[in-house]
Design an enzyme around this catalytic site. Structure first.
Site, mmCIF file in Angstrom:
data_model
loop_
_atom_site.group_PDB
_atom_site.id
_atom_site.type_symbol
_atom_site.label_atom_id
_atom_site.label_comp_id
_atom_site.label_asym_id
_atom_site.label_seq_id
_atom_site.Cartn_x
_atom_site.Cartn_y
_atom_site.Cartn_z
ATOM 1 N N SER A 119 13.012 -8.342 10.658
ATOM 2 C CA SER A 119 14.463 -8.498 10.487
ATOM 3 C C SER A 119 14.846 -8.692 9.034
ATOM 4 O O SER A 119 16.039 -8.752 8.722
ATOM 5 C CB SER A 119 14.943 -9.725 11.254
ATOM 6 N N HIS A 140 13.631 -1.003 11.180
ATOM 7 C CA HIS A 140 14.287 -2.163 11.796
ATOM 8 C C HIS A 140 15.258 -1.724 12.877
ATOM 9 O O HIS A 140 16.294 -1.129 12.583
ATOM 10 C CB HIS A 140 15.002 -2.976 10.697
ATOM 11 N N GLU A 152 17.371 0.746 10.616
ATOM 12 C CA GLU A 152 17.321 0.673 9.153
ATOM 13 C C GLU A 152 15.912 1.100 8.740
ATOM 14 O O GLU A 152 14.930 0.517 9.216
ATOM 15 C CB GLU A 152 17.576 -0.758 8.675
ATOM 16 N N ASN A 190 21.649 -7.335 8.679
ATOM 17 C CA ASN A 190 21.457 -8.783 8.870
ATOM 18 C C ASN A 190 21.987 -9.602 7.701
ATOM 19 O O ASN A 190 22.392 -10.752 7.872
ATOM 20 C CB ASN A 190 19.979 -9.106 9.091
HETATM 21 N N1 3HC Z 1 18.441 -3.564 27.661
HETATM 22 C C1 3HC Z 1 18.810 -2.325 28.028
HETATM 23 N N2 3HC Z 1 20.092 -1.983 28.291
HETATM 24 C C2 3HC Z 1 21.014 -2.944 28.222
HETATM 25 C C3 3HC Z 1 20.704 -4.264 27.863
HETATM 26 C C4 3HC Z 1 19.353 -4.568 27.580
HETATM 27 N N3 3HC Z 1 18.948 -5.781 27.226
HETATM 28 N N4 3HC Z 1 21.836 -4.987 27.874
HETATM 29 C C5 3HC Z 1 22.835 -4.153 28.224
HETATM 30 N N5 3HC Z 1 22.343 -2.921 28.425
HETATM 31 C C6 3HC Z 1 23.095 -1.714 28.778
HETATM 32 C C7 3HC Z 1 23.668 -1.838 30.160
HETATM 33 O O1 3HC Z 1 22.750 -1.411 31.134
HETATM 34 C C8 3HC Z 1 24.882 -0.923 30.078
HETATM 35 O O2 3HC Z 1 24.459 0.431 30.234
HETATM 36 P P1 3HC Z 1 25.437 1.564 30.842
HETATM 37 O O3 3HC Z 1 26.571 1.714 29.873
HETATM 38 O O4 3HC Z 1 24.543 2.756 30.894
HETATM 39 O O5 3HC Z 1 25.867 1.072 32.169
HETATM 40 C C9 3HC Z 1 25.357 -1.083 28.631
HETATM 41 O O6 3HC Z 1 24.225 -1.592 27.912
HETATM 42 C C10 3HC Z 1 26.518 -2.041 28.518
HETATM 43 O O7 3HC Z 1 26.121 -3.282 29.101
HETATM 44 P P2 3HC Z 1 27.079 -4.242 29.916
HETATM 45 O O8 3HC Z 1 28.194 -3.456 30.524
HETATM 46 O O9 3HC Z 1 26.237 -5.080 30.813
HETATM 47 O O10 3HC Z 1 27.607 -5.296 28.853
HETATM 48 P P3 3HC Z 1 28.395 -5.062 27.505
HETATM 49 O O11 3HC Z 1 29.403 -3.986 27.630
HETATM 50 O O12 3HC Z 1 28.820 -6.415 27.079
HETATM 51 O O13 3HC Z 1 27.297 -4.531 26.518
HETATM 52 C C11 3HC Z 1 25.838 -5.075 24.735
HETATM 53 C C12 3HC Z 1 26.170 -5.288 26.209
HETATM 54 C C13 3HC Z 1 25.440 -3.614 24.524
HETATM 55 C C14 3HC Z 1 24.668 -5.968 24.397
HETATM 56 C C15 3HC Z 1 27.109 -5.390 23.888
HETATM 57 O O14 3HC Z 1 27.537 -6.666 24.190
HETATM 58 C C16 3HC Z 1 26.870 -5.287 22.403
HETATM 59 O O15 3HC Z 1 26.891 -4.214 21.845
HETATM 60 N N6 3HC Z 1 26.653 -6.435 21.751
HETATM 61 C C17 3HC Z 1 26.355 -6.504 20.338
HETATM 62 C C18 3HC Z 1 24.889 -6.270 20.129
HETATM 63 C C19 3HC Z 1 24.500 -6.439 18.695
HETATM 64 O O16 3HC Z 1 25.299 -6.678 17.802
HETATM 65 N N7 3HC Z 1 23.195 -6.320 18.458
HETATM 66 C C20 3HC Z 1 22.644 -6.518 17.132
HETATM 67 C C21 3HC Z 1 21.987 -7.841 17.103
HETATM 68 S S1 3HC Z 1 21.277 -8.159 15.517
HETATM 69 C C22 3HC Z 1 19.744 -7.569 15.628
HETATM 70 O O17 3HC Z 1 19.278 -7.111 16.652
HETATM 71 C C23 3HC Z 1 18.938 -7.624 14.382
HETATM 72 C C24 3HC Z 1 17.823 -8.631 14.491
HETATM 73 O O18 3HC Z 1 16.959 -8.381 13.396
HETATM 74 C C25 3HC Z 1 18.307 -10.070 14.389
#
Ligand code: 3HC
Length: 283
Positions: A119, A140, A152, A190
């Site tokens: 990260s 990443h 990334e 990040n």
């Molecule tokens: N694994 C696989 N698929 C997943 C999942 C998971 N853990 N969580 C959700 N999904 C899928 C669902 O199955 C659904 O698929 P579909 O559209 O085909 O039906 C789709 O994602 C949307 O899910 P939901 O309807 O259940 O819920 P949301 O609309 O709230 O979406 C989310 C969930 C995609 C996680 C959304 O909330 C989101 O985009 N959140 C922000 C995520 C983000 O910012 N991530 C970056 C984090 S920072 C990082 O990772 C860096 C690290 O280094 C710290």
């Protein structure tokens, strides 16, 4: 080099997501973790995710079975000798990563590329313990890996252009969109995202608003898909704390100090969704 087999080290949240997208893209995958139960948990998560795709009619059972048949779980590091590219997704701890990179360097074939999903830790430092620093690069991914489009691709000091281009191309083959990044603490996303989440924790700690209202505020006022505290629970508070501490230590800048509330929750074992409790309760 034609990539056929991808090794993934670490079967946790990021590792199993990377293994899934690699198998879905048609690669053979060898997913390695330290213990059988970690490997099994990673495989179970992939099965569950693919099962959901079948239920929704997005994939056939036959396709899902074919994807699963391309993933082999193992606890033996030496099994990675077949891999053309190894993507490392272990805990964010530099001494452990360096130990692993030295081992990977000795078991992997000489032309294999080693990519870190860190990260924000230094790719250059990981590469320094190998005899192939030019073949070490950052890739990443973002959580949840099967959903998030970005990778990334990070160029360390020694990374050569061939390795960098191979990583960019691999990200595209995995169905992702890569951006090109020169190594710096926390890279791009990040560096911006994690201090924002940290600030949200300060807002909560100072009693300015409830967790629900902070999250609603950022969802409705900044169009974020989920609020910063819910996102913290999704990423894992231990991961966030490690990432924020890296930024603080690397820059020596007090504006990047971690919020004490996050540290306290981590010490209590409240790591977010994966432990059942973080800023919110999931039990
Ligand atoms: N694994 C696989 N698929 C997943 C999942 C998971 N853990 N969580 C959700 N999904 C899928 C669902 O199955 C659904 O698929 P579909 O559209 O085909 O039906 C789709 O994602 C949307 O899910 P939901 O309807 O259940 O819920 P949301 O609309 O709230 O979406 C989310 C969930 C995609 C996680 C959304 O909330 C989101 O985009 N959140 C922000 C995520 C983000 O910012 N991530 C970056 C984090 S920072 C990082 O990772 C860096 C690290 O280094 C710290």
């Amino acid at each position: 080099m034609e990539i056929k087999t991808i090794g993934v080290v670490g079967a946790g949240t990021m590792g199993n997501g990377i293994a899934q997208v690699a198998a879905e893209a048609g690669f053979n995958v060898i997913m390695r973790d330290l213990e059988e139960r970690f490997v099994q948990r990673g495989l179970d998560t992939i099965k569950k995710n693919l099962g959901r795709a079948v239920e929704k009619g997005k994939k056939s059972q036959a396709e899902t079975d074919a994807v699963l048949s391309r993933i082999r779980g193992t606890v033996e590091l030496s099994d990675l000798k077949e891999a053309d590219v190894v993507i490392e997704a272990i805990v964010e701890n530099m001494p452990l990563k360096k130990e692993l990179y030295a081992q990977l360097d000795s078991v992997c074939k000489s032309e294999a590329v080693l990519a870190s999903n860190t990260s924000g830790l230094s790719i250059t430092e990981m590469a320094s313990v190998t005899k192939r620093p030019e073949k070490v690069v950052g890739m990443h991914f973002f959580n949840p890996v099967p959903v998030m489009k970005l990778v990334e691709v990070i160029k360390g000091t020694a990374t050569d252009s061939q390795t960098f281009e191979l990583a960019m191309e691999l990200a595209r083959k995995l169905g992702k969109e890569p951006i090109s990044v020169n190594e710096a603490p926390l890279f791009v996303v990040n560096r911006i995202l994690v201090p924002m989440i940290n600030e949200a924790a300060f807002v909560l700690m100072e009693g300015i608003a409830s967790a629900e209202d902070i999250d609603r505020g950022m969802m409705l006022g900044a169009n974020h898909p989920i609020g910063p505290l819910a996102l913290a629970d999704l990423v894992g508070l231990d991961v966030l704390l490690a990432v924020m501490d890296t930024l603080y230590h690397e820059t020596q800048d007090s504006k990047y100090r971690s919020c004490p509330l996050i540290r306290k929750l981590v010490r209590a074992g409240h790591l977010g969704r994966k432990s059942g409790r973080g800023f919110y309760n999931y039990q």
